[in-house]
Enzyme design. Structure first.
Site, mmCIF file in Angstrom:
data_model
loop_
_atom_site.group_PDB
_atom_site.id
_atom_site.type_symbol
_atom_site.label_atom_id
_atom_site.label_comp_id
_atom_site.label_asym_id
_atom_site.label_seq_id
_atom_site.Cartn_x
_atom_site.Cartn_y
_atom_site.Cartn_z
ATOM 1 N N SER A 1 5.719 -35.614 27.724
ATOM 2 C CA SER A 1 4.869 -35.728 26.538
ATOM 3 C C SER A 1 4.887 -37.091 25.864
ATOM 4 C CB SER A 1 5.242 -34.646 25.530
ATOM 5 O OG SER A 1 4.690 -33.415 25.942
ATOM 6 N N TYR B 1 3.444 -28.278 16.689
ATOM 7 C CA TYR B 1 3.325 -28.989 17.962
ATOM 8 C C TYR B 1 2.674 -28.072 18.990
ATOM 9 C CZ TYR B 1 4.584 -32.051 21.812
ATOM 10 O OH TYR B 1 4.540 -32.894 22.895
ATOM 11 N N GLY C 1 9.849 -36.405 25.777
ATOM 12 C CA GLY C 1 9.070 -35.820 26.858
ATOM 13 C C GLY C 1 9.980 -35.086 27.816
#
Length: 417
Positions: free
Chosen positions: A108, A209, A365
């Site tokens: 991410s 999120y 990420g």
């Protein structure tokens, strides 16, 4: 288990330790000594940074390979000092160590690139951040969803549904992923999973999120420009900045270029025993949401130039550091005591404040076999890039990340602890 939850775990660190992972680093074994530097500038950070202690950094990430992490790398740069190192094993078959500037799947962290491209299009007046994305993408989102602006996609205040469950995305287990790691899905296939699902909250009223926001943002980039997401990232970011090791893989390219540390998952066999399966090669299907590949040096340069304003004009640059004044809705991303219950994410980045007052900005990420992060103080006096290679999907690598957070920026205390 909801498939959007599974995707979140595989494309970003979404456990309660995510904020800590954001400040993480890895590494132990052989490492370079910290490079002394002049006292860090504090005009932007306001709080002096702790000195880099090589002994503390090695101890924080020592003991690899362990039962849950095979290897790690860390890079710390900035005017407040440098440190770098690796730890553990990069290849279980050969015993080779972790390359210091190896390639890894950034998960991410890709969202920072995606947000940057959308903000560039806004600066070019090709996109209005306050216009509903449905205006630009008619028929892409389920028809029963309310208007959601482009800005709300980028800062996770859209309230979009957390997608319906689907057997196509498996059960979230290491066994399923190891067997299906070459599967890929089109962005529209993922977006369609929102059909018939309720909104999490009214758009703009909270922050949660949600990787779905960035699937839509990637489709938006391609619709507005007429080019692929990969083309836009290359022409607008990686080529101008000379990021030769950063790219968006083709949808049918599962390879990870060398040098790199291998990623593994411990998988249960039919007889109940467990063994590692190499998942280094896997589909890059998270795409604009989490499919890119990079290196520590490239991510350091990208964040440096992004923070310095090379990629965005002032109005859009301000959006990188503008946290919406809304509550955090069931989000594990915003969990430190200073922001507990409130939003902490911006258009691409997240804000984290350590208990000593140091504020850093960046992104985490995760993909199976790799957990990573890139963070920096606003004045760039300290920047860190890390990559860990966990062999599970349970987030147990967070203990290493917590230790490194303290050594790099000062202790970060999660809410409720």
């Amino acid at each position: 288990m909801n498939c959007s939850v599974r995707r979140t775990r595989w494309s970003t660190v979404a456990a309660a330790g995510a904020v800590l992972a954001a400040l993480a680093v890895s590494v132990a074994a052989p490492a370079s000594a910290a490079i002394p530097a002049a006292a860090p500038a504090t005009s932007a950070a306001r709080t002096p940074l702790p000195a880099l202690d090589p002994v503390e950094l090695r101890a924080a990430i020592g003991g690899l390979p362990s039962a849950d992490v095979t290897g790690a790398l860390l890079r710390i740069t900035g005017s407040a000092g440098h440190w770098s190192g690796t730890s553990g094993v990069g290849d279980l078959e050969t015993g080779q160590g972790v390359p210091r500037n190896g390639h890894f799947r950034i998960g991410s962290i890709s969202k920072v690139f995606t947000a940057t491209v959308v903000l560039q299009l806004a600066a070019e007046h090709r996109i209005d951040l306050d216009t509903p994305v449905q205006h630009y993408l008619p028929g892409v989102l389920p028809a029963d969803l309310p208007p959601v602006t482009v800005a709300q996609l980028l800062n996770h205040t859209s309230g979009l549904p957390r997608a319906a469950d689907s057997p196509d995305f498996g059960d979230g287990s290491p066994e399923w992923f190891a067997a299906n790691r070459l599967k890929s899905f089109t962005p529209q296939r993922v977006i369609d999973l929102m059909a018939g699902q309720p909104m999490q909250f009214a758009p703009g009223t909270a922050q949660q999120y949600n990787g779905m926001n960035y699937y839509v943002a990637g489709v938006l980039i391609e619709k507005i420009t007429g080019h692929t997401f990969a083309h836009e990232v290359q022409s607008r970011i990686t080529r101008p900045l000379g990021l030769h090791d950063t790219y968006v893989p083709d949808a049918d390219d599962p390879t990870l270029p060398g040098p790199h540390a291998h990623g593994y998952l411990m998988v249960k066999s039919a007889d109940g025993t467990r063994h590692p399966v190499d998942v280094t090669e896997q589909s890059p299907w998270p795409w604009a949401e989490g499919g890119m590949i990079s290196t520590p040096a490239d991510l350091d340069r990208f964040m440096t130039q992004l923070f310095r304003g090379r990629l965005l004009p002032p109005a859009q640059q301000a959006e990188l550091f503008a946290v919406p004044d809304v509550p955090s809705y069931h989000s594990s991303q915003c969990r430190t005591r200073t922001d507990a219950g409130r939003a902490c994410m911006t258009m691409g980045l997240m804000r984290v404040e350590a208990s000593n007052g140091v504020v850093v900005w960046g992104k985490t990420g995760s993909r199976p076999g790799c957990t990573s992060g890139v963070f920096a103080t606003r004045d760039l006096s300290r920047k860190i890039v890390y990559s860990l290679n966990p062999d599970n999907l349970d987030g147990t690598e967070m203990r290493y990340i917590q230790q490194i957070a303290a050594a790099s920026f000062g202790t970060v205390v999660p809410a409720g602890s």
